[in-house]
Scaffold this active site. Structure first.
Site, short mmCIF file in Angstrom:
data_model
loop_
_atom_site.label_atom_id
_atom_site.label_comp_id
_atom_site.label_asym_id
_atom_site.label_seq_id
_atom_site.Cartn_x
_atom_site.Cartn_y
_atom_site.Cartn_z
N LYS A 27 0.84 -1.27 0.02
CA LYS A 27 -0.05 0.07 0.15
C LYS A 27 0.82 1.38 0.05
O LYS A 27 1.90 1.20 0.68
CB LYS A 27 -0.93 -0.11 1.23
CG LYS A 27 -2.04 1.22 1.30
CD LYS A 27 -2.91 1.00 2.53
CE LYS A 27 -3.81 2.07 2.62
NZ LYS A 27 -4.80 2.09 3.67
N SER A 62 -9.47 2.83 2.84
CA SER A 62 -8.43 3.52 1.90
C SER A 62 -7.57 2.66 1.12
O SER A 62 -6.70 2.77 0.22
CB SER A 62 -7.58 4.45 2.83
OG SER A 62 -6.96 3.69 3.84
N SER A 66 -10.53 0.41 6.79
CA SER A 66 -9.98 0.66 5.41
C SER A 66 -9.40 -0.89 4.96
O SER A 66 -8.68 -1.00 3.80
CB SER A 66 -8.79 1.23 5.46
OG SER A 66 -9.46 2.66 5.55
#
Length: 421
Positions: A73, A143, A167
């Site tokens: 990520k 996210s 998320s």
């Protein structure tokens, strides 16, 4: 021809040991799939150059994750790849001084970073460019949007995510993959961009629950997690927090199906009445998030405010207005609820069964969806796992989550394995 989508991490290691595959085979297969699919899906911020991938040196026995492609990520530092923290370039570091601790752990175990997956802006709510792999007109969630979408699309078998609100669990539900958030603090977040340190939790996405169990063992040094086939003696609490929020018909069907399956496997089910104080945890989580984010992103707020999204600016401004007394009151409410939940789980339940999201992924790319069913569990720091057990007639996934007490991650994954053999 190798069926990569049904390959497990342990299965790949067996084929490596037997000489049927080589350490770079899965990475190359994933790269080919990314090249074909990502122009439309846009799950990747950048990819590692093939010249930087060397595979596992030497001969068997290989390290535990040898040759496993992993998405990282884009709020996680990488020394050889740029990091933008989901800001679409207004805040960018071409090369960090060193990898984040989790990246170092993975590479020491033989894993191969595929590249940086798309994140929302500083892991908050501003939507990213990524589409949902099941319907490009729908959000993949946030996210950790790129990580969830990349795993769902078969671009990598594993991708790292973080959860400060919802998320991991929410995008896992929207994209139809396993999403695991361990007990808060289990994995080091050194080198991971902070949003709210008392909430930020590192986890990951996989297509197979077995792979999540394999990763947990490898990254934590725990004993292998046993897989349960039956659930006799397992006490399951049916739970919805906040109780004032009504899930969609799709989510209700997903919960009913999961409960029926657990009962058929021998589990004892009952309603978990946690009381109105747990409904208030949603508000307390929002207070803590705003207060801590305003301080964690203070420098970025000063330097990049002109480029920040209105939603992020509003969060940081709200956090600046909050008093220390208000923040402490929310922290104390969380402490009380954490103790109450521990007592409930010790006396009545082994796990809780709850919604992962209000429904299927919403249409449109101007929102990441509502994290309402994750806020309380993130605040309490308990382990959660999304299980993609239900699909609508339109082919859209609806996940459910299992939740256990803090430090009961191994038990949680063992119970979940009965639902996803």
């Amino acid at each position: 021809m190798t069926d990569w989508n049904h390959m497990t991490l342990a299965g790949f290691q067996r084929k490596l040991a037997d000489g049927e595959l080589s350490p770079l085979d899965w990475w190359k297969a994933c790269r080919k799939r990314i090249n074909a699919m990502d122009p439309n899906l846009q799950a990747w911020e950048c990819l590692a150059p093939e010249t930087a991938i060397t595979g596992c040196d030497g001969a068997p026995p290989y390290p535990a994750l040898c040759g496993i492609p992993v998405g990282i990520k884009d709020i996680i530092d990488t020394a050889r790849l740029p990091t933008t923290w989901g800001t679409r370039g207004y805040h960018r570091v071409t090369h960090s001084d060193m990898d984040a601790a989790i990246v170092t752990q993975l590479t020491r175990l033989g894993a191969l970073p595929m590249g940086k997956t798309v994140s929302t802006e500083y892991a908050y709510f501003q939507p990213s460019k990524t589409c949902n792999p099941h319907d490009s007109a729908r959000t993949p969630g946030g996210s950790s949007s790129g990580s969830a979408a990349a795993v769902a699309a078969g671009m990598v078998p594993v991708a790292l995510g973080t959860q400060t609100v919802g998320s991991i669990i929410r995008p896992a539900s929207y994209c139809g993959v396993v999403g695991f958030k361990p007990t808060h603090g289990t994995l080091s977040i050194a080198g991971v961009k902070a949003l709210a340190p008392s909430l930020d939790t590192l986890g990951w996405f996989t297509r197979h629950l077995e792979d999540t169990r394999t990763l947990f063992t490898a990254l934590t040094g725990s004993d292998p997690t046993p897989a349960l086939e039956r659930l006799e003696g397992v006490r399951v609490g049916l739970c919805r927090v906040p109780s004032t929020h009504s899930p969609s018909l799709e989510t209700a069907a997903a919960l009913e199906g999961a409960a029926e399956k657990m009962a058929a496997l021998g589990a004892d089910l009952d309603t978990a009445e946690l009381g109105p104080s747990f409904d208030e945890l949603v508000t307390h989580q929002q207070v803590i998030l705003a207060y801590e984010a305003a301080r964690a992103l203070a420098s970025e707020h000063v330097r990049f405010e002109a480029s920040m999204s209105p939603a992020l600016i509003a969060l940081l401004d709200e956090g600046q207005r909050l008093s220390l007394a208000h923040y402490w009151a929310s922290r104390q409410a969380a402490d009380r609820a954490r103790l109450m939940l521990s007592q409930q789980l010790a006396e009545r339940f082994d796990v809780l069964l709850a919604p992962s999201a209000p429904g299927v992924a919403p249409e449109g790319l101007d929102s990441t969806g509502d994290p309402i069913y994750s806020r309380a569990w993130t605040l309490l720091g308990v382990p959660c796992v999304n299980l993609p057990l239900h699909w609508t007639p339109r082919g859209l996934p609806v996940g459910v989550q299992l939740i256990a007490g803090r430090y009961q991650d191994l038990r949680l994954l063992s119970i979940a394995s009965a639902l996803m053999p």
